[in-house]
Scaffold this motif. Structure first.
Motif, short mmCIF file in Angstrom:
data_model
loop_
_atom_site.label_atom_id
_atom_site.label_comp_id
_atom_site.label_asym_id
_atom_site.label_seq_id
_atom_site.Cartn_x
_atom_site.Cartn_y
_atom_site.Cartn_z
N HIS A 147 -84.68 49.54 124.70
CA HIS A 147 -85.97 49.97 124.17
C HIS A 147 -86.79 50.72 125.19
N TYR A 148 -86.82 50.23 126.43
CA TYR A 148 -87.74 50.82 127.40
C TYR A 148 -87.13 51.94 128.23
N SER A 149 -85.79 51.91 128.43
CA SER A 149 -85.22 52.96 129.28
C SER A 149 -84.11 53.74 128.59
N GLY A 150 -83.17 53.04 127.98
CA GLY A 150 -82.16 53.73 127.19
C GLY A 150 -80.89 54.10 127.92
N ASP A 151 -80.80 53.80 129.23
CA ASP A 151 -79.53 54.14 129.90
C ASP A 151 -78.59 52.94 129.89
N LEU A 152 -77.31 53.25 129.91
CA LEU A 152 -76.28 52.22 129.81
C LEU A 152 -76.06 51.56 131.16
N ARG A 153 -76.11 50.23 131.19
CA ARG A 153 -75.84 49.48 132.44
C ARG A 153 -74.59 48.63 132.25
N PRO A 154 -73.45 49.18 132.67
CA PRO A 154 -72.19 48.46 132.43
C PRO A 154 -72.12 47.12 133.16
N GLU A 155 -72.96 46.96 134.20
CA GLU A 155 -72.88 45.70 134.94
C GLU A 155 -73.27 44.50 134.08
N LEU A 156 -74.09 44.74 133.02
CA LEU A 156 -74.45 43.64 132.11
C LEU A 156 -73.20 43.02 131.50
N GLN A 157 -72.31 43.88 131.04
CA GLN A 157 -71.07 43.43 130.42
C GLN A 157 -70.25 42.62 131.42
N ALA A 158 -70.16 43.13 132.64
CA ALA A 158 -69.38 42.45 133.66
C ALA A 158 -69.98 41.08 133.98
N GLU A 159 -71.32 41.03 134.04
CA GLU A 159 -72.00 39.75 134.33
C GLU A 159 -71.75 38.76 133.21
N LEU A 160 -71.81 39.24 131.98
CA LEU A 160 -71.58 38.36 130.83
C LEU A 160 -70.15 37.82 130.85
N ASP A 161 -69.18 38.72 131.05
CA ASP A 161 -67.78 38.29 131.08
C ASP A 161 -67.57 37.19 132.11
N GLU A 162 -68.16 37.42 133.28
CA GLU A 162 -68.03 36.47 134.37
C GLU A 162 -68.58 35.09 133.98
N ARG A 163 -69.78 35.10 133.37
CA ARG A 163 -70.45 33.87 132.99
C ARG A 163 -69.65 33.13 131.91
N ILE A 164 -69.17 33.88 130.93
CA ILE A 164 -68.43 33.25 129.83
C ILE A 164 -67.12 32.67 130.35
N GLU A 165 -66.50 33.39 131.27
CA GLU A 165 -65.27 32.88 131.87
C GLU A 165 -65.51 31.53 132.54
N THR A 166 -66.63 31.44 133.27
CA THR A 166 -66.97 30.19 133.95
C THR A 166 -67.17 29.07 132.95
N ILE A 167 -67.89 29.39 131.85
CA ILE A 167 -68.17 28.36 130.85
C ILE A 167 -66.87 27.91 130.17
N GLN A 168 -66.02 28.89 129.85
CA GLN A 168 -64.78 28.53 129.16
C GLN A 168 -63.83 27.78 130.08
N ALA A 169 -63.97 28.03 131.39
CA ALA A 169 -63.10 27.34 132.35
C ALA A 169 -63.41 25.85 132.41
N ARG A 170 -64.66 25.47 132.04
CA ARG A 170 -65.02 24.05 132.04
C ARG A 170 -64.09 23.26 131.14
N THR A 171 -63.85 23.83 129.93
CA THR A 171 -63.00 23.15 128.96
C THR A 171 -61.61 22.96 129.55
N GLU A 172 -61.11 24.04 130.15
CA GLU A 172 -59.78 23.96 130.73
C GLU A 172 -59.73 22.93 131.85
N GLY A 173 -60.81 22.86 132.63
CA GLY A 173 -60.90 21.88 133.69
C GLY A 173 -60.82 20.47 133.16
N GLU A 174 -61.50 20.23 132.00
CA GLU A 174 -61.52 18.89 131.42
C GLU A 174 -60.16 18.48 130.88
N LYS A 175 -59.42 19.50 130.39
CA LYS A 175 -58.11 19.20 129.80
C LYS A 175 -57.14 18.65 130.84
N GLN A 176 -57.33 19.11 132.09
CA GLN A 176 -56.34 18.76 133.10
C GLN A 176 -56.48 17.32 133.58
#
Lengths: 213, 279
Positions: B250-279
């Motif tokens: 809304h305020y700037s309009g330019d694409l910041r690909p780092e947002l996607q990378a940050e999200l992927d990283e965070r979701i990976e960490t969250i999903q890894a919790r489940t895998e950690g519990e399974k072990q």
């Protein structure tokens, strides 16, 4: 370091800075027809200021990928020859169009640098390929666009570590990108763009001459 | 052999040149300026560059205008229309199936069955009516597909970061629920997280239900692909990035690909919790 013809160190209110001659574009300092080229706002400017041997002499044909609002590409057109400016996002392109209005040899294109076939019918082979795109797969973009570069041409690339992977160590990201680049290029020199741009690496490369090394 | 943008063009025809720049493509570049002079498109290279400047300026101006003409309001209408078309198609398809059953024992169901029926001529008056109704279902289904492709084409121009993070359709649905890009940009991320779960939210506020963990963003792979126990965290992380994306859009309009990378990283960490519990 040698500056290309048309780029000079010029005094603005007692401060010496890089400058080119042309119509102002983004509210930069001017002195007569000289426009101050701020390395903080331009990765290519930072590469020149930090003394990288870019091979630029002035008057070259240029393909500029990631032209954004035209801050850097306007300076490039001031000293280079025909300049093709590719940018993907429509909003900055409005400003790019304004910069191109008074620059007869600047050709703006709203295209995706990842799909060179979409502009290969317009862009001629060039002496210099400048790339400053903030997307993942920066090396891939450079490799795909290698077809535009003449065999004695130069790739001037600014790698943004955070665009590839925010969490990885920038050094590791740079290594990865440089490694992928060797598919199509021979890297001549690299230089950190700090303090002007954090976590950016400036790269000068030339097309690989297959079979000769 | 490849062709330049000016192939077959009259140098004086600016409109055709503009279209050729925008819509053309070729596999590899070539010495376009000297070739243009050779075939007589321009008398010399200076004249060629002049024609090229005019054509690229006009083409890029037109391309920008088209992409910017697609604003958030158009996107909201398009996604609501798409949903209406889909729902109506499904409802009518049920009616078609019910009617079909009364006439044939091996009647199918859904839009696919309607598509089958629409291709066959009705044998009697009732059959013709049924076939005609089935054709309406097919038309609505195709209209929905066209609306979806309009959304996919224009969402990245309207909201580049949201479209990159959430995909074009979810982006349009979020804009629709929030009432536009500006209001989405002004909502706290906790609100974005439960957009589309208003019933559950108000039940919770009345005190007789647990708080909803996610609204429409449940359709995002980051939430749906996460173990139910950790979906709340995933939804919170996603909503956070989406509201940042909406604000940049809304305020700037330019694409910041780092947002996607940050999200992927965070979701990976969250999903890894489940895998950690399974072990």
């Amino acid at each position: 370091m040698t500056l290309p013809d048309g780029v000079e160190r010029h005094a603005f209110d007692g401060e010496t800075a890089l400058a080119t001659r042309g119509d102002p574009v983004y509210g930069e300092d001017t002195d007569g027809s000289w426009r101050r080229w701020n390395p903080h706002r331009s990765k290519l400017g930072a590469m020149l200021v930090s003394g990288m041997e870019t091979g630029l002499t002035g008057g070259e044909t240029v393909l500029y990928l990631g032209a954004a609002a035209g801050t850097t590409v306007s300076h490039v057109t001031d000293f280079a020859g025909p300049t093709y400016a590719v940018e993907f996002a429509p909003r900055p392109v409005r400003d790019l169009l304004d910069a191109a209005r008074t620059r007869e040899r600047l050709f703006p294109l709203l295209e995706d640098a990842r799909q060179p076939e979409q502009y290969a019918h317009v862009v001629e082979p060039v002496d210099v390929l400048v790339q400053d795109v903030a997307t993942r797969g920066q090396a891939l973009v450079a490799n795909r666009n290698a077809q535009f570069l003449r065999s004695d041409g130069r790739l001037l690339l600014a790698i943004k570590a955070r665009s590839e992977d925010v969490t990885a160590d920038p050094e590791a990201v740079f290594e990865d990108v440089l490694d992928t680049l060797t598919e199509r290029y021979e890297v001549l020199s690299t230089e950190s763009l700090a303090p002007y741009h954090d976590d950016h690496l400036g790269v000068v490369a030339r097309p690989r001459r297959d079979g000769t090394f | 052999m490849t062709d330049g943008w000016y192939a077959g063009l009259d140098p004086g025809d600016t409109a055709a040149g503009t279209t050729a720049i925008r819509e053309g493509s070729t596999s590899a570049p070539d010495e376009w300026p000297s070739l243009a002079v050779e075939i007589g498109f321009a008398e010399d290279e200076a004249k060629y560059y002049e024609l090229l400047h005019t054509a690229t300026m006009a083409a890029t101006e037109a391309a920008v205008q088209e992409q910017e003409g697609a604003d958030d309001r158009q996107l909201v209408h398009a996604v609501r229309s798409m949903t209406d078309c889909e729902q109506t198609a499904n409802e009518l398809a049920e009616r078609v199936a019910e009617w079909g059953e009364s006439r044939s024992r091996d009647a199918g169901s859904g839009v696919e069955y309607a598509r089958e029926l629409a291709e066959n001529e009705g044998e009697d008056a009732a059959g013709a009516q049924l076939q005609s109704l089935a054709q309406r279902v097919v038309d609505l289904d195709e209209e929905a597909a066209r609306l979806r492709s309009y959304i996919e084409r224009t969402a990245p121009a309207v909201a580049p970061n949201l479209a990159a993070l959430a995909g074009p359709v979810l982006t349009a649905r979020l804009l629709s629920l929030a009432g536009g890009l500006e209001s989405l940009a002004k909502k706290p991320s906790g609100t974005v997280q439960v957009l589309g779960a208003e019933d559950a939210l108000f039940a919770h506020l009345r005190g007789n239900a647990p708080s909803p963990k996610h609204g429409i963003i449940f359709t995002h792979e980051a939430v749906r692909g996460t173990h139910p126990e950790h979906r709340g965290s995933a939804a919170r992380a996603l909503a956070g990035k989406l509201s940042i994306g909406a604000r940049i859009d809304h305020y700037s309009g330019d694409l910041r690909p780092e947002l996607q990378a940050e999200l992927d990283e965070r979701i990976e960490t969250i999903q890894a919790r489940t895998e950690g519990e399974k072990q």
